[in-house]
Design a protein around this motif. Structure first.
Motif, mmCIF file in Angstrom:
data_model
loop_
_atom_site.group_PDB
_atom_site.id
_atom_site.type_symbol
_atom_site.label_atom_id
_atom_site.label_comp_id
_atom_site.label_asym_id
_atom_site.label_seq_id
_atom_site.Cartn_x
_atom_site.Cartn_y
_atom_site.Cartn_z
ATOM 1 N N LEU A 195 -6.876 14.244 -8.417
ATOM 2 C CA LEU A 195 -7.459 14.243 -9.770
ATOM 3 C C LEU A 195 -6.517 13.536 -10.746
ATOM 4 C CD1 LEU A 195 -8.827 17.871 -9.716
ATOM 5 C CD2 LEU A 195 -10.217 15.810 -9.871
ATOM 6 N N THR A 196 -6.536 12.226 -10.673
ATOM 7 C CA THR A 196 -5.745 11.439 -11.624
ATOM 8 C C THR A 196 -6.413 11.553 -12.999
ATOM 9 O OG1 THR A 196 -7.070 9.497 -11.180
ATOM 10 C CG2 THR A 196 -5.079 9.774 -9.844
ATOM 11 N N PRO A 197 -5.706 11.247 -14.074
ATOM 12 C CA PRO A 197 -6.356 11.311 -15.392
ATOM 13 C C PRO A 197 -7.629 10.454 -15.440
ATOM 14 C CG PRO A 197 -3.988 11.109 -15.650
ATOM 15 C CD PRO A 197 -4.261 10.987 -14.184
ATOM 16 N N LYS A 203 -8.502 8.186 -0.879
ATOM 17 C CA LYS A 203 -7.132 8.555 -0.494
ATOM 18 C C LYS A 203 -7.182 9.598 0.619
ATOM 19 C CE LYS A 203 -5.539 8.175 -5.277
ATOM 20 N NZ LYS A 203 -5.263 9.002 -6.463
ATOM 21 N N ASN A 204 -6.126 9.632 1.408
ATOM 22 C CA ASN A 204 -6.013 10.678 2.435
ATOM 23 C C ASN A 204 -5.386 11.931 1.837
ATOM 24 O OD1 ASN A 204 -6.996 9.446 4.834
ATOM 25 N ND2 ASN A 204 -5.162 8.169 4.867
ATOM 26 N N ALA A 225 1.789 12.298 -9.502
ATOM 27 C CA ALA A 225 1.195 13.629 -9.291
ATOM 28 C C ALA A 225 2.288 14.703 -9.306
ATOM 29 C CB ALA A 225 0.438 13.661 -7.968
ATOM 30 N N SER A 226 3.412 14.411 -8.638
ATOM 31 C CA SER A 226 4.515 15.390 -8.605
ATOM 32 C C SER A 226 5.060 15.624 -10.001
ATOM 33 C CB SER A 226 5.651 14.886 -7.714
ATOM 34 O OG SER A 226 5.166 14.533 -6.467
ATOM 35 N N VAL A 232 1.647 6.870 -6.783
ATOM 36 C CA VAL A 232 0.657 7.863 -7.216
ATOM 37 C C VAL A 232 1.165 9.269 -6.914
ATOM 38 C CG1 VAL A 232 -1.750 8.571 -7.012
ATOM 39 C CG2 VAL A 232 -1.158 6.221 -6.701
ATOM 40 N N GLN A 233 1.860 9.408 -5.778
ATOM 41 C CA GLN A 233 2.405 10.725 -5.427
ATOM 42 C C GLN A 233 3.495 11.144 -6.421
ATOM 43 O OE1 GLN A 233 1.449 12.754 -3.101
ATOM 44 N NE2 GLN A 233 0.692 11.686 -1.299
ATOM 45 N N ARG A 269 -9.333 0.691 -2.891
ATOM 46 C CA ARG A 269 -8.528 1.123 -1.728
ATOM 47 C C ARG A 269 -7.178 0.411 -1.759
ATOM 48 N NH1 ARG A 269 -11.845 4.400 1.900
ATOM 49 N NH2 ARG A 269 -13.576 4.825 0.528
ATOM 50 N N ARG A 320 0.841 -1.200 0.000
ATOM 51 C CA ARG A 320 0.000 0.000 0.000
ATOM 52 C C ARG A 320 0.882 1.259 0.000
ATOM 53 N NH1 ARG A 320 -5.236 -0.300 1.044
ATOM 54 N NH2 ARG A 320 -6.074 -2.374 1.419
ATOM 55 N N ASN A 343 2.284 1.775 -3.431
ATOM 56 C CA ASN A 343 1.259 2.310 -4.339
ATOM 57 C C ASN A 343 1.044 3.793 -4.100
ATOM 58 O OD1 ASN A 343 0.769 -0.142 -5.512
ATOM 59 N ND2 ASN A 343 -0.925 -0.660 -4.167
ATOM 60 N N GLU A 344 1.000 4.131 -2.817
ATOM 61 C CA GLU A 344 0.783 5.530 -2.431
ATOM 62 C C GLU A 344 1.905 6.406 -3.008
ATOM 63 O OE1 GLU A 344 -1.694 6.444 0.084
ATOM 64 O OE2 GLU A 344 -1.194 8.524 -0.391
ATOM 65 N N MET A 378 -10.473 12.317 -13.592
ATOM 66 C CA MET A 378 -10.950 13.456 -14.384
ATOM 67 C C MET A 378 -11.916 12.977 -15.467
ATOM 68 S SD MET A 378 -7.865 16.115 -15.009
ATOM 69 C CE MET A 378 -6.512 15.027 -15.354
ATOM 70 N N GLN A 405 -0.719 22.232 -5.383
ATOM 71 C CA GLN A 405 -0.658 21.814 -6.791
ATOM 72 C C GLN A 405 -0.450 20.304 -6.930
ATOM 73 O OE1 GLN A 405 -0.706 23.626 -9.800
ATOM 74 N NE2 GLN A 405 -1.368 25.441 -8.701
ATOM 75 N N ILE A 406 0.439 19.741 -6.094
ATOM 76 C CA ILE A 406 0.738 18.307 -6.226
ATOM 77 C C ILE A 406 -0.438 17.482 -5.718
ATOM 78 C CG2 ILE A 406 2.260 16.428 -5.449
ATOM 79 C CD1 ILE A 406 4.564 18.454 -5.443
ATOM 80 N N LYS A 458 -3.811 24.042 -13.536
ATOM 81 C CA LYS A 458 -4.023 23.756 -14.956
ATOM 82 C C LYS A 458 -3.754 22.285 -15.194
ATOM 83 C CE LYS A 458 -2.563 28.337 -16.452
ATOM 84 N NZ LYS A 458 -1.421 29.066 -17.023
ATOM 85 N N LEU A 459 -4.776 21.562 -15.636
ATOM 86 C CA LEU A 459 -4.615 20.112 -15.824
ATOM 87 C C LEU A 459 -4.462 19.773 -17.306
ATOM 88 C CD1 LEU A 459 -7.197 19.153 -13.123
ATOM 89 C CD2 LEU A 459 -4.742 18.756 -12.981
ATOM 90 N N GLU A 460 -4.048 18.520 -17.545
ATOM 91 C CA GLU A 460 -3.629 18.152 -18.907
ATOM 92 C C GLU A 460 -4.789 17.798 -19.831
ATOM 93 O OE1 GLU A 460 -3.184 16.472 -16.224
ATOM 94 O OE2 GLU A 460 -1.094 16.163 -15.715
ATOM 95 N N TRP A 498 -4.375 2.135 -1.688
ATOM 96 C CA TRP A 498 -3.368 3.037 -1.135
ATOM 97 C C TRP A 498 -3.370 2.920 0.380
ATOM 98 C CZ3 TRP A 498 -7.052 4.468 -4.816
ATOM 99 C CH2 TRP A 498 -6.562 4.457 -6.124
ATOM 100 N N ARG A 513 -3.304 17.002 -8.032
ATOM 101 C CA ARG A 513 -3.059 16.006 -9.075
ATOM 102 C C ARG A 513 -3.041 14.585 -8.504
ATOM 103 N NH1 ARG A 513 -0.559 20.778 -10.568
ATOM 104 N NH2 ARG A 513 -0.864 21.330 -12.753
ATOM 105 N N TYR A 514 -2.695 14.497 -7.234
ATOM 106 C CA TYR A 514 -2.760 13.204 -6.540
ATOM 107 C C TYR A 514 -4.222 12.742 -6.480
ATOM 108 C CZ TYR A 514 -2.771 10.270 -2.265
ATOM 109 O OH TYR A 514 -2.964 9.282 -1.349
ATOM 110 N N ARG A 561 3.428 15.354 -12.793
ATOM 111 C CA ARG A 561 2.471 16.160 -13.555
ATOM 112 C C ARG A 561 2.557 17.634 -13.136
ATOM 113 N NH1 ARG A 561 -2.744 13.601 -12.039
ATOM 114 N NH2 ARG A 561 -3.721 15.159 -13.337
ATOM 115 N N ALA A 562 2.726 17.862 -11.816
ATOM 116 C CA ALA A 562 2.837 19.244 -11.335
ATOM 117 C C ALA A 562 4.112 19.875 -11.888
ATOM 118 C CB ALA A 562 2.842 19.273 -9.808
#
Lengths: 189, 305
Positions: B225-227, B178-179, A135-136, A131-132, B300, A124, A127-128, B230, B218-219, B201-203, B302, B222-223, A138-139
């Protein structure tokens, strides 16, 4: 004559102020890129921290996988070395991605390992982090896009040329890395 | 959650009590409606125009309140009796069969604290009395706790002497998979609403055309709102044709469905003997609870379990 001189001075001052403002704008955007990269770095470090725990837990149940685990440990050590170029870090992290997916795929052959609470928690956690990292990344790419637009579009491109700002490279997720994430998601489902 | 065959089974069991008890009650209530309201409305129109003309007093138009108040005095006990029967014999058993974890409170609503926790309407000015709602449904679908109700929130704006609707529709709250610690808003681009958080701004160009996203991080935005999410949000809005404002806060997802209805209020003007009438309630329940699957909230894998 005096009016012409005064006008020239005022125009020069206005141009100077405009250049300073444009340069500041570029610095703000470049800092945003650096901040976003720091976000990726934090997550990569979290992943490095999880690897030794994963290796220890897997070793307890899957002694035949020592070679795979040793390779993963070595990749981690290489990725943590200072002074690596961004390209090298991306390459090493993609290899770590594959290594982790390999270890998790092998866990299918060891039901006791799969059932272990420690292993499930680690899975887990990985996986977390994955995903982070996505996300990073993409940012970071959004910040790079913003910066590159400024560097390549007039009038900021003019100031960027004068002050040595160059477009930044994007951090692309490789097909392998995306595949690694998919594999992990399937393993957990 | 249940299937079409479950609905058919439920309808087979329910149609006899509906025919014997509920449908006659509906007809009686409808008759009472026809007896009370058309005369009350005619009297109100007369009072509005006639009383000032006859008495010469322009304040005479306030006599309009008398027939309306009288109508309510007669109507409300009849309506409440029917509403109570309807909930006891139709809504509650239907909900139990649909999913035993669901509970229904016809007079309940999503808590004001929860509504405010969404921060979707953080700048709105309204008092507790202006926060109204009905038909609260709560439960846990798989691993996801949900709650939703009809809501109508009004800013009384006393200085302008008229009320402004802050939100009217269904407010849906679910535990997110997710938390996270920040706040992210997904608002319809057409609404032109802004929040104090930073623009993200998203892709996805389709998503960007439909929504505007603001977030404190910002990060993290995106964590969340995954593609894939969205795309799901976009599909949900396109298929349901409901304008939605979404907030992610306190590890929850808050969905404000503008001008939507839970449709759990008693049906008065349509026969309950028609299966499609009852099917309508079932389908709407399907739609609301289906959000959990649509947005994949039960996955779940994560750190949050």
């Amino acid at each position: 004559m005096q009016i012409a001189t005064e006008t020239a001075v005022v125009l020069a001052m206005m141009a100077f102020v405009a250049i300073i403002m444009a340069r500041n704008e570029l610095i703000v955007r470049r800092n945003a890129v650096d901040n976003a990269f720091a976000g990726i770095d934090t997550q990569l470090t979290k992943r490095y921290d999880l690897i030794p725990n994963l290796v220890t837990v897997v070793k307890q149940y899957a002694q035949h996988e020592n070679e795979t685990l040793r390779a993963l440990g070595e990749l981690r050590a290489q990725a943590m070395r200072s002074g690596l170029s961004t390209d090298d870090r991306v390459r090493l992290n993609n290899q770590i991605d594959r290594g982790l997916s390999g270890v998790l795929a092998t866990s299918e052959n060891y039901p006791q390992l799969r059932a272990s609470e420690n292993f499930q928690q680690l899975q887990r956690g990985l996986n977390e982090v994955e995903v982070q990292i996505a996300a990073s990344r993409r940012a970071f790419n959004a910040a790079v896009n913003d910066f590159n637009n400024a560097v390549t579009q007039f009038p900021l491109s003019f100031v960027a040329g004068l002050t040595g700002f160059r477009p930044h490279a994007y951090f692309e997720a490789t097909g392998e890395s995306r595949q690694a994430m998919d594999t992990r998601a399937q393993l957990n489902s | 959650m249940s299937s079409q065959s479950d609905f058919n089974e439920f309808y087979e069991q329910a149609k006899r009590p509906i025919a014997e008890s509920l449908e006659p009650a509906r007809k009686r209530t409808l008759l009472a409606w026809y007896i009370i309201w058309p005369p009350a409305i005619i009297a109100a129109i007369f009072c509005f125009f006639g009383v000032p003309a006859l008495t010469g007093n322009k304040f005479g138009m306030f006599a309009v309140l008398v027939p309306i108040a009288l109508g309510n005095v007669f109507w409300l006990p009849i309506w409440k009796d029917y509403r109570s029967r309807y909930q006891k014999r139709l809504t509650a058993p239907l909900m139990q069969l649909y999913d035993p974890t669901l509970t229904y409170d016809p007079d309940g609503k999503v808590d004001l604290e929860l509504f405010m926790a969404s921060t979707l309407y953080a700048n709105a000015q309204f008092s507790k009395q202006d926060y109204k709602g009905t038909d609260l449904v709560t439960g846990t679908l798989g691993k996801t706790a949900i709650r939703f109700s009809d809501l109508r929130v009004i800013d009384p704006l006393p200085e302008k002497n008229k009320g402004e609707v802050i939100f009217s529709g269904v407010f849906f709250v679910a535990d997110f998979s997710k938390n996270f610690s920040g706040v992210t808003h997904v608002l319809p681009r057409a609404s032109g609403r802004e929040t104090s958080a930073n623009l993200v701004k998203l892709e996805d160009p389709d998503f960007e055309r439909a929504f505007v996203v603001h977030s404190t991080d910002q990060i993290e935005s995106r964590y969340i709102l995954t593609p894939a999410l969205m795309r799901r949000i976009l599909d949900f809005q396109t298929e349901s044709k409901i304008a939605v404002s979404i907030a992610f806060a306190n590890s929850n997802i808050f969905i404000a469905m503008h001008d939507a209805k839970t449709r759990l209020e008693p049906i008065l003007f349509t026969s309950l003997l028609k299966p499609e009438t009852v099917k309508g309630i079932w389908s709407n329940l399907d739609f609301m609870t289906g959000i959990v699957n649509e947005l994949d909230l039960n996955t779940r894998i994560w750190t949050k379990q």
